[in-house]
Design a protein around this motif. Structure first.
Motif, PDB file in Angstrom:
ATOM      1  N   THR A   1       0.848  -1.190   0.000  1.00  0.00           N
ATOM      2  CA  THR A   1       0.000   0.000   0.000  1.00  0.00           C
ATOM      3  C   THR A   1       0.885   1.242   0.000  1.00  0.00           C
ATOM      4  N   GLY A   2       1.447   1.531  -1.151  1.00  0.00           N
ATOM      5  CA  GLY A   2       2.381   2.648  -1.285  1.00  0.00           C
ATOM      6  C   GLY A   2       3.801   2.214  -0.988  1.00  0.00           C
ATOM      7  N   ALA A   3       4.748   2.951  -1.592  1.00  0.00           N
ATOM      8  CA  ALA A   3       6.165   2.666  -1.332  1.00  0.00           C
ATOM      9  C   ALA A   3       6.485   2.886   0.138  1.00  0.00           C
ATOM     10  N   LYS A   4       5.693   3.718   0.796  1.00  0.00           N
ATOM     11  CA  LYS A   4       5.907   3.953   2.227  1.00  0.00           C
ATOM     12  C   LYS A   4       5.750   2.636   2.985  1.00  0.00           C
ATOM     13  N   GLN A   5       4.737   1.856   2.632  1.00  0.00           N
ATOM     14  CA  GLN A   5       4.584   0.566   3.304  1.00  0.00           C
ATOM     15  C   GLN A   5       5.706  -0.380   2.895  1.00  0.00           C
TER      16      GLN A   5
ATOM     17  N   TYR B   1      17.657  13.325   3.404  1.00  0.00           N
ATOM     18  CA  TYR B   1      16.960  12.074   3.073  1.00  0.00           C
ATOM     19  C   TYR B   1      15.467  12.329   3.129  1.00  0.00           C
ATOM     20  N   TRP B   2      14.724  11.404   2.583  1.00  0.00           N
ATOM     21  CA  TRP B   2      13.268  11.587   2.615  1.00  0.00           C
ATOM     22  C   TRP B   2      12.773  11.480   4.056  1.00  0.00           C
ATOM     23  N   VAL B   3      11.832  12.369   4.346  1.00  0.00           N
ATOM     24  CA  VAL B   3      11.362  12.647   5.694  1.00  0.00           C
ATOM     25  C   VAL B   3      11.028  11.404   6.541  1.00  0.00           C
ATOM     26  N   SER B   4      10.458  10.371   5.929  1.00  0.00           N
ATOM     27  CA  SER B   4       9.985   9.242   6.746  1.00  0.00           C
ATOM     28  C   SER B   4      11.057   8.200   7.052  1.00  0.00           C
ATOM     29  N   TYR B   5      12.196   8.255   6.365  1.00  0.00           N
ATOM     30  CA  TYR B   5      13.209   7.212   6.591  1.00  0.00           C
ATOM     31  C   TYR B   5      13.595   7.120   8.065  1.00  0.00           C
ATOM     32  N   ARG B   6      13.865   8.294   8.652  1.00  0.00           N
ATOM     33  CA  ARG B   6      14.393   8.307  10.013  1.00  0.00           C
ATOM     34  C   ARG B   6      13.414   7.635  10.993  1.00  0.00           C
TER      35      ARG B   6
ATOM     36  N   TYR C   1      18.769   5.248   0.594  1.00  0.00           N
ATOM     37  CA  TYR C   1      18.839   6.535  -0.117  1.00  0.00           C
ATOM     38  C   TYR C   1      17.803   6.546  -1.234  1.00  0.00           C
ATOM     39  N   SER C   2      17.490   7.735  -1.729  1.00  0.00           N
ATOM     40  CA  SER C   2      16.619   7.832  -2.898  1.00  0.00           C
ATOM     41  C   SER C   2      17.353   8.544  -4.018  1.00  0.00           C
ATOM     42  N   SER C   3      17.169   8.052  -5.224  1.00  0.00           N
ATOM     43  CA  SER C   3      17.742   8.699  -6.414  1.00  0.00           C
ATOM     44  C   SER C   3      16.772   8.466  -7.570  1.00  0.00           C
TER      45      SER C   3
ATOM     46  N   CYS D   1      16.583  12.117  -5.780  1.00  0.00           N
ATOM     47  CA  CYS D   1      16.426  12.298  -4.330  1.00  0.00           C
ATOM     48  C   CYS D   1      15.289  13.250  -3.966  1.00  0.00           C
ATOM     49  N   ASN D   2      14.483  12.799  -3.047  1.00  0.00           N
ATOM     50  CA  ASN D   2      13.579  13.690  -2.341  1.00  0.00           C
ATOM     51  C   ASN D   2      14.285  13.959  -1.022  1.00  0.00           C
ATOM     52  N   PRO D   3      14.721  15.170  -0.730  1.00  0.00           N
ATOM     53  CA  PRO D   3      14.264  16.460  -1.224  1.00  0.00           C
ATOM     54  C   PRO D   3      15.181  17.208  -2.202  1.00  0.00           C
TER      55      PRO D   3
ATOM     56  N   SER E   1      17.311   1.001  -2.125  1.00  0.00           N
ATOM     57  CA  SER E   1      17.420   1.967  -3.207  1.00  0.00           C
ATOM     58  C   SER E   1      16.007   2.395  -3.592  1.00  0.00           C
ATOM     59  N   ASP E   2      15.651   3.599  -3.165  1.00  0.00           N
ATOM     60  CA  ASP E   2      14.293   4.100  -3.372  1.00  0.00           C
ATOM     61  C   ASP E   2      14.265   4.854  -4.706  1.00  0.00           C
ATOM     62  N   GLU E   3      13.623   4.227  -5.690  1.00  0.00           N
ATOM     63  CA  GLU E   3      13.665   4.762  -7.052  1.00  0.00           C
ATOM     64  C   GLU E   3      12.301   5.270  -7.495  1.00  0.00           C
ATOM     65  N   ILE E   4      11.521   5.753  -6.539  1.00  0.00           N
ATOM     66  CA  ILE E   4      10.153   6.138  -6.861  1.00  0.00           C
ATOM     67  C   ILE E   4      10.076   7.312  -7.850  1.00  0.00           C
ATOM     68  N   TYR E   5      11.151   8.118  -7.917  1.00  0.00           N
ATOM     69  CA  TYR E   5      11.159   9.237  -8.886  1.00  0.00           C
ATOM     70  C   TYR E   5      11.884   8.868 -10.180  1.00  0.00           C
ATOM     71  N   GLU E   6      12.109   7.578 -10.374  1.00  0.00           N
ATOM     72  CA  GLU E   6      12.874   7.109 -11.532  1.00  0.00           C
ATOM     73  C   GLU E   6      12.558   7.841 -12.842  1.00  0.00           C
TER      74      GLU E   6
ATOM     75  N   VAL F   1       3.884   3.783  -8.057  1.00  0.00           N
ATOM     76  CA  VAL F   1       3.243   4.531  -9.147  1.00  0.00           C
ATOM     77  C   VAL F   1       2.746   5.918  -8.720  1.00  0.00           C
ATOM     78  N   SER F   2       3.021   6.297  -7.467  1.00  0.00           N
ATOM     79  CA  SER F   2       2.507   7.582  -6.975  1.00  0.00           C
ATOM     80  C   SER F   2       3.003   8.765  -7.805  1.00  0.00           C
ATOM     81  N   LYS F   3       4.263   8.750  -8.157  1.00  0.00           N
ATOM     82  CA  LYS F   3       4.860   9.967  -8.718  1.00  0.00           C
ATOM     83  C   LYS F   3       4.716  10.030 -10.232  1.00  0.00           C
ATOM     84  N   ALA F   4       5.292   9.052 -10.945  1.00  0.00           N
ATOM     85  CA  ALA F   4       5.306   9.147 -12.406  1.00  0.00           C
ATOM     86  C   ALA F   4       3.911   9.039 -13.003  1.00  0.00           C
TER      87      ALA F   4
ATOM     88  N   ARG G   1      -2.366   4.438  -3.843  1.00  0.00           N
ATOM     89  CA  ARG G   1      -1.532   3.728  -2.872  1.00  0.00           C
ATOM     90  C   ARG G   1      -0.972   2.390  -3.353  1.00  0.00           C
ATOM     91  N   ILE G   2      -0.172   2.426  -4.390  1.00  0.00           N
ATOM     92  CA  ILE G   2       0.516   1.195  -4.797  1.00  0.00           C
ATOM     93  C   ILE G   2       2.028   1.439  -4.874  1.00  0.00           C
ATOM     94  N   GLY G   3       2.766   0.639  -4.110  1.00  0.00           N
ATOM     95  CA  GLY G   3       4.224   0.642  -4.184  1.00  0.00           C
ATOM     96  C   GLY G   3       4.689  -0.804  -4.280  1.00  0.00           C
TER      97      GLY G   3
HETATM   98  N1  PMP Z   1       9.928   7.501  -1.127  1.00  0.00           N
HETATM   99  C1  PMP Z   1      10.069   8.783  -1.467  1.00  0.00           C
HETATM  100  C2  PMP Z   1      11.445   9.288  -1.733  1.00  0.00           C
HETATM  101  C3  PMP Z   1       8.956   9.625  -1.580  1.00  0.00           C
HETATM  102  O1  PMP Z   1       9.115  10.895  -1.915  1.00  0.00           O
HETATM  103  C4  PMP Z   1       7.674   9.099  -1.330  1.00  0.00           C
HETATM  104  C5  PMP Z   1       6.504  10.037  -1.454  1.00  0.00           C
HETATM  105  N2  PMP Z   1       5.518   9.924  -0.592  1.00  0.00           N
HETATM  106  C6  PMP Z   1       7.583   7.749  -0.964  1.00  0.00           C
HETATM  107  C7  PMP Z   1       8.723   6.976  -0.877  1.00  0.00           C
HETATM  108  C8  PMP Z   1       6.282   7.080  -0.650  1.00  0.00           C
HETATM  109  O2  PMP Z   1       5.454   7.044  -1.749  1.00  0.00           O
HETATM  110  P1  PMP Z   1       4.053   6.288  -1.754  1.00  0.00           P
HETATM  111  O3  PMP Z   1       3.830   5.747  -0.404  1.00  0.00           O
HETATM  112  O4  PMP Z   1       3.059   7.328  -2.147  1.00  0.00           O
HETATM  113  O5  PMP Z   1       4.192   5.230  -2.797  1.00  0.00           O
END
Ligand code: PMP
Ligand code: GLU
Length: 394
Positions: A99-103, A125-130, A171-173, A175-177, A204-209, A236-239, A246-248
């Protein structure tokens, strides 16, 4: 009543991105004309061909529980996507849909981190990692980078952050932010260090690929020695502008995928059935079908960089992906603006919200106290007006 809550939740911080978005919403409801540049969310609608697939899935009665790790057809589509875009061979048994890449990230943390394990987080780093790492009992080890290295961690920095307790690096690449993108050569440099430490895993968080303005996207799992210990995260949230659906997903060694499925099976079960069916269509489509959004983000990036270059005291890198700029605004620290003392980035972001009615996010939330994050996933009109207001109050 706080004392009745668990230590776990009391020691967790609220997601700063979501908190700022909620605050902007609240002020808007009070009648204020707030421009929201805080939430990282495409302002496009979901493309029609994906919406059609969702409607068909409703009509075809995809209403039961889905398999915990995702529909077989979706996992197949993800495997093909990994092959097509990343030269990565993952079998469906190595893929878990969430349910999202966050999950996806939370699953990985819960199945791999033991209390006391260190997790290297190149900052920003992206806000939720920590908080996800801390929730799993891990100890975040922040490696600070700044604008001089384009906010990227060097192999030397990685080497000196590694201790016998290091379990993972996240890490994300793009990168958010910061919008920075690691090139293949840069990832090779990091991989060279990691090859000496076979027990360290990589997220390797590639959600902004796809929101990448360089010609190449590099996946560290495709580099020698990395495949067996990398968890490639995407969604699929970003692209595809599908944030609310909510699919990751992850591609990972099978034993890790199996553990994530086991964990998810006790927490949430399979992800939303309709959104999964629509994701099959999204991922099977050629990237050219979403190119119009990527082109638009690039235009907006150039616009916001040009507008920001006229503001004194902003030092901005040129982001090569995602849809954020991450200016260093520390030259304002110690000053007083319209009666507001500015001691740090949080004061600065609050000042912009209160005086310019523009919502941004403090860099503290991303592990960099000198910067703020501005999302340019907004219309050209909003971007122009937001930066005009910011310039005015500064
Ligand atoms: N990783 C990064 C770097 C993000 O910016 C986001 C945005 N919310 C997510 C993961 C989580 O994405 P989502 O849960 O919407 O798939
Ligand atoms: N990833 C987005 C952001 O960083 C969405 C908000 C969130 O999930 O925290 O703003």
């Amino acid at each position: 009543m706080k004392e009745y809550l668990s230590d776990r939740i009391n020691s967790m911080s609220t997601s700063a991105t979501l908190a700022m978005a909620a605050k902007a919403r609240e002020l808007r409801n009070e009648g204020k004309d707030i421009i929201g540049l805080s939430l990282g969310e495409p302002d496009f609608n979901i493309p029609d061909f994906i919406k059609e697939a969702a409607k068909e899935a409703v009509d075809q009665n995809y209403s039961s529980y889905s398999p915990v790790d995702g529909y077989a057809e979706l996992k197949q589509a993800i495997a093909l996507k990994f092959k097509r875009d990343n030269a990565l061979e993952y079998t469906p048994s190595q893929i878990v849909v969430s349910t999202g890449a966050k999950q996806s990230l939370a699953n990985v943390a819960m199945v791999l981190i033991n209390p006391g394990d260190e997790v290297i987080l190149p900052a920003p780093y992206w806000v939720s990692y920590r908080d996800i790492v801390k929730l799993a009992g891990g100890i975040p080890v922040e490696v600070s980078t700044d604008i001089s290295s384009d906010f990227k961690m060097t192999p030397e920095q990685l080497r000196s952050a590694i201790t016998p307790k290091t379990k993972m690096i996240w890490y994300s690449s793009p990168c958010n932010p910061s919008g920075s993108v690691y090139s293949r050569e840069e990832l090779e440099g990091l991989a060279k260090v990691l090859r000496k430490h076979p027990g360290i895993f990589v997220v390797s968080d590639e959600i902004y690929e796809h929101i990448n303005f360089r010609s190449e996207h590099a996946s560290i799992a495709a580099i020698d020695g990395m495949y067996d210990r990398t968890i490639t995260v995407n969604g699929v949230s970003k692209a595809f502008a599908m944030t609310g659906w909510r699919i990751g997903y992850i591609g990972a060694p099978e034993w890790i995928a199996r553990a994530c499925t086991k964990f998810q099976g006790q927490i949430t079960s399979g992800a939303n059935a309709i959104a999964q069916r629509a994701t099959i269509t999204a991922l099977e489509a050629p990237v050219s079908r979403i190119q119009y959004m990527i082109d638009e983000f690039l235009k907006r990036r150039d616009l916001i960089l040009e507008l920001l270059s006229d503001i004194k005291g902003f030092r901005v890198n040129v982001p090569e992906g995602a849809f954020y700029v991450f200016p260093d605004i520390s030259s304002y620290f110690g000053k007083e603006l319209r009666g507001h003392p500015i001691a740090n980035a949080s004061d600065f972001a609050l000042y912009l919200l209160e005086e310019a009615n523009v919502a941004t996010v403090t860099g503290d939330a991303f592990g960099n106290p000198n910067c703020i994050r501005i999302s340019y996933a907004a219309s050209e009109k909003e971007i122009r007006e937001a930066i005009r207001r910011i310039a005015e109050v500064l």
